[in-house]
Design a protein around this motif. Structure first.
Motif, mmCIF file in Angstrom:
data_model
loop_
_atom_site.group_PDB
_atom_site.id
_atom_site.type_symbol
_atom_site.label_atom_id
_atom_site.label_comp_id
_atom_site.label_asym_id
_atom_site.label_seq_id
_atom_site.Cartn_x
_atom_site.Cartn_y
_atom_site.Cartn_z
ATOM 1 N N LEU A 24 0.816 -1.213 0.000
ATOM 2 C CA LEU A 24 0.000 0.000 0.000
ATOM 3 C C LEU A 24 0.852 1.267 0.000
ATOM 4 O O LEU A 24 0.612 2.187 -0.785
ATOM 5 N N VAL A 25 1.856 1.314 0.883
ATOM 6 C CA VAL A 25 2.672 2.539 0.930
ATOM 7 C C VAL A 25 3.474 2.712 -0.359
ATOM 8 O O VAL A 25 3.670 3.833 -0.841
ATOM 9 N N ASN A 26 3.920 1.593 -0.922
ATOM 10 C CA ASN A 26 4.658 1.653 -2.190
ATOM 11 C C ASN A 26 3.759 2.186 -3.307
ATOM 12 O O ASN A 26 4.197 2.940 -4.182
ATOM 13 N N ARG A 27 2.481 1.819 -3.259
ATOM 14 C CA ARG A 27 1.503 2.255 -4.253
ATOM 15 C C ARG A 27 1.336 3.779 -4.239
ATOM 16 O O ARG A 27 1.076 4.392 -5.275
ATOM 17 N N LEU A 28 1.485 4.381 -3.045
ATOM 18 C CA LEU A 28 1.289 5.818 -2.909
ATOM 19 C C LEU A 28 2.598 6.612 -2.938
ATOM 20 O O LEU A 28 2.595 7.815 -2.684
ATOM 21 N N GLY A 29 3.691 5.936 -3.224
ATOM 22 C CA GLY A 29 4.956 6.645 -3.345
ATOM 23 C C GLY A 29 5.709 6.838 -2.043
ATOM 24 O O GLY A 29 6.691 7.600 -1.992
ATOM 25 N N TYR A 30 5.267 6.170 -0.979
ATOM 26 C CA TYR A 30 6.022 6.210 0.274
ATOM 27 C C TYR A 30 7.127 5.167 0.220
ATOM 28 O O TYR A 30 7.042 4.196 -0.547
ATOM 29 N N ASN A 31 8.118 5.354 1.045
ATOM 30 C CA ASN A 31 9.241 4.427 1.079
ATOM 31 C C ASN A 31 8.934 3.293 2.058
ATOM 32 O O ASN A 31 8.864 3.527 3.271
ATOM 33 N N PRO A 32 8.754 2.060 1.578
ATOM 34 C CA PRO A 32 8.468 0.933 2.479
ATOM 35 C C PRO A 32 9.569 0.690 3.509
ATOM 36 O O PRO A 32 9.326 0.022 4.518
ATOM 37 N N GLN A 33 10.747 1.228 3.264
ATOM 38 C CA GLN A 33 11.835 1.104 4.228
ATOM 39 C C GLN A 33 11.432 1.725 5.570
ATOM 40 O O GLN A 33 11.971 1.375 6.615
ATOM 41 N N GLY A 34 10.454 2.643 5.511
ATOM 42 C CA GLY A 34 9.983 3.274 6.741
ATOM 43 C C GLY A 34 9.456 2.265 7.739
ATOM 44 O O GLY A 34 9.611 2.441 8.950
ATOM 45 N N LEU A 35 8.826 1.190 7.259
ATOM 46 C CA LEU A 35 8.320 0.153 8.161
ATOM 47 C C LEU A 35 9.474 -0.547 8.862
ATOM 48 O O LEU A 35 9.422 -0.793 10.072
ATOM 49 N N ILE A 36 10.513 -0.853 8.117
ATOM 50 C CA ILE A 36 11.680 -1.513 8.705
ATOM 51 C C ILE A 36 12.368 -0.593 9.702
ATOM 52 O O ILE A 36 12.762 -1.020 10.796
ATOM 53 N N ASP A 37 12.496 0.684 9.341
ATOM 54 C CA ASP A 37 13.124 1.649 10.260
ATOM 55 C C ASP A 37 12.346 1.739 11.562
ATOM 56 O O ASP A 37 12.924 1.783 12.654
ATOM 57 N N MET A 38 11.006 1.754 11.456
ATOM 58 C CA MET A 38 10.173 1.835 12.648
ATOM 59 C C MET A 38 10.308 0.583 13.501
ATOM 60 O O MET A 38 10.397 0.654 14.736
ATOM 61 N N LEU A 39 10.361 -0.585 12.860
ATOM 62 C CA LEU A 39 10.495 -1.844 13.605
ATOM 63 C C LEU A 39 11.830 -1.914 14.351
ATOM 64 O O LEU A 39 11.903 -2.480 15.449
ATOM 65 N N LYS A 40 12.860 -1.332 13.770
ATOM 66 C CA LYS A 40 14.161 -1.308 14.449
ATOM 67 C C LYS A 40 14.098 -0.463 15.715
ATOM 68 O O LYS A 40 14.620 -0.850 16.763
ATOM 69 N N VAL A 41 13.435 0.696 15.614
ATOM 70 C CA VAL A 41 13.277 1.559 16.791
ATOM 71 C C VAL A 41 12.388 0.867 17.816
ATOM 72 O O VAL A 41 12.668 0.880 19.021
ATOM 73 N N MET A 42 11.318 0.247 17.348
ATOM 74 C CA MET A 42 10.411 -0.462 18.240
ATOM 75 C C MET A 42 11.138 -1.564 19.002
ATOM 76 O O MET A 42 10.942 -1.745 20.207
ATOM 77 N N GLY A 43 11.986 -2.304 18.284
ATOM 78 C CA GLY A 43 12.723 -3.391 18.913
ATOM 79 C C GLY A 43 13.583 -2.942 20.078
ATOM 80 O O GLY A 43 13.820 -3.701 21.024
ATOM 81 N N LYS A 44 14.032 -1.695 20.042
ATOM 82 C CA LYS A 44 14.871 -1.157 21.118
ATOM 83 C C LYS A 44 14.039 -0.640 22.283
ATOM 84 O O LYS A 44 14.565 -0.435 23.381
ATOM 85 N N ASN A 45 12.747 -0.420 22.045
ATOM 86 C CA ASN A 45 11.914 0.238 23.059
ATOM 87 C C ASN A 45 10.874 -0.649 23.722
ATOM 88 O O ASN A 45 10.440 -0.348 24.833
ATOM 89 N N ILE A 46 10.431 -1.708 23.053
ATOM 90 C CA ILE A 46 9.412 -2.545 23.679
ATOM 91 C C ILE A 46 10.004 -3.342 24.836
ATOM 92 O O ILE A 46 11.184 -3.678 24.837
ATOM 93 N N LYS A 47 9.148 -3.632 25.806
ATOM 94 C CA LYS A 47 9.576 -4.384 26.978
ATOM 95 C C LYS A 47 9.140 -5.834 26.835
ATOM 96 O O LYS A 47 7.971 -6.114 26.609
ATOM 97 N N LYS A 48 10.089 -6.734 26.946
ATOM 98 C CA LYS A 48 9.764 -8.158 26.852
ATOM 99 C C LYS A 48 8.766 -8.532 27.954
ATOM 100 O O LYS A 48 8.946 -8.182 29.114
ATOM 101 N N GLY A 49 7.720 -9.247 27.565
ATOM 102 C CA GLY A 49 6.716 -9.652 28.537
ATOM 103 C C GLY A 49 5.730 -8.551 28.882
ATOM 104 O O GLY A 49 4.910 -8.711 29.780
ATOM 105 N N GLY A 50 5.797 -7.416 28.163
ATOM 106 C CA GLY A 50 4.892 -6.306 28.415
ATOM 107 C C GLY A 50 3.515 -6.549 27.835
ATOM 108 O O GLY A 50 3.233 -7.603 27.262
ATOM 109 N N ILE A 51 2.654 -5.522 27.943
ATOM 110 C CA ILE A 51 1.276 -5.684 27.481
ATOM 111 C C ILE A 51 1.067 -5.047 26.104
ATOM 112 O O ILE A 51 -0.055 -5.000 25.608
ATOM 113 N N ASP A 52 2.156 -4.574 25.499
ATOM 114 C CA ASP A 52 1.993 -3.899 24.218
ATOM 115 C C ASP A 52 2.338 -4.843 23.072
ATOM 116 O O ASP A 52 1.995 -6.026 23.101
ATOM 117 N N PHE A 53 3.047 -4.361 22.040
ATOM 118 C CA PHE A 53 3.364 -5.170 20.867
ATOM 119 C C PHE A 53 4.128 -6.442 21.220
ATOM 120 O O PHE A 53 4.016 -7.437 20.523
#
Length: 292
Positions: free
Chosen positions: A223-252
């Motif tokens: 979908l983002v590629n269809r609208l001209g957004y850079n899909p790399q943004g999803l990977i960049d966000m997941l990398k930041v998320m991986g550093k911030n989420i708490k293992k065993g938490g109630i979120d992602f």
């Protein structure tokens, strides 16, 4: 035709069960108690075969959304909510399911949890904590596209349908034990039938499956590629998320696969090339998220 066929199947199951039970009771083959058990079982099965209408999906989604809002406060930031809605509606209009009953709705939740929710009816919620994991509009667009993917793929409704089938099987097992098993088994089933239902439903509905999350990621990339957004943004966000989420938490961390696993899955099916971020887009993004 498929909906008519499914509806006909559910009606046929219910009608056949009712008629067969009446004949059995009249001829003395089964007792009235056994007949009532059979009727409960066939009604449950018939209900599990019914297809939800778009209107029903919408109102189910509203009910789920009400539960979300009972646990999270709305983030009272008109600028950010307007921005999220414009971005979300733009993405939804270009998705594989642009028109749904009641339309799409987007809202920011006032929570530092890293999380997002998509109800069957197109109500999409994203927390401040998750927005903070985004360093560009490309990343935020990818998050919203991921949630839109859950809606267009009917992941929420599939979970409900599985739960309803499980409930039907539980009713059949309960009624069978009452009438065909020993009195001790019947008593045990009476005592724990509610617990059995709770456990089976929790096992099925405790977040989306890994497969569903990967499907939503692929829908997001497309979908983002269809609208001209850079899909790399999803990977960049997941990398930041991986550093911030708490293992065993109630979120992602509780309801989603590990971010690193998602990155590997996305890159293994990569069919896009990175694009540069337009200056105006980044400035718009920074102005919208200022102060969160």
């Amino acid at each position: 035709m498929a909906i008519v066929f499914i509806a006909s199947c559910s009606t046929l199951v219910d009608t056949a069960g009712t008629l067969g039970t009446m004949l059995g009771e009249q001829r003395g083959i089964i007792t009235s108690a056994q007949g009532e058990s059979i009727r409960k079982g066939t009604t449950a099965v018939a209900k599990s075969l019914e297809e939800f209408t778009p209107e029903q999906e919408y109102y189910i989604g509203r009910a789920v959304g009400a539960v979300v809002l009972s646990k999270y406060r709305v983030y009272e930031n008109t600028r950010l909510n307007d921005y999220i809605n414009i971005l979300g509606q733009t993405l939804a209009a270009a998705s594989d399911k642009p028109e749904i009953f009641g339309g799409y709705h987007f809202l920011v939740l006032d929570s530092s949890d890293i999380n997002a929710f998509a109800t069957p009816g197109g109500h999409i919620f994203v927390t401040r904590g998750l927005i903070r994991c985004c360093q560009s509009e490309d990343a935020l667009a990818a998050i919203l596209a991921h949630e839109i993917g859950h809606v267009q793929l009917r992941h929420g409704m599939q979970s409900i349908e599985k739960a309803r089938t499980t409930q039907a099987l539980t009713i059949i097992a309960t009624e069978g034990a009452k009438n065909l098993g020993s009195s001790d088994v019947a008593q045990l089933t009476d005592t724990f039938s509610g617990v059995i239902s709770d456990i089976t439903n929790s096992l099925i509905n405790n977040g989306y499956s890994r497969a569903f999350e990967y499907q939503a990621d692929q829908a997001s990339v497309a979908l983002v590629n269809r609208l001209g957004y850079n899909p790399q943004g999803l990977i960049d966000m997941l990398k930041v998320m991986g550093k911030n989420i708490k293992k065993g938490g109630i979120d992602f961390a509780k309801t989603h696969p590990d971010p690193n696993d998602r990155i590997k899955e996305i890159e293994s099916k990569r069919k896009y090339s990175s694009t540069a971020k337009p200056k105006g887009r980044q400035e718009r993004f920074m102005a919208a998220i200022a102060g969160i």
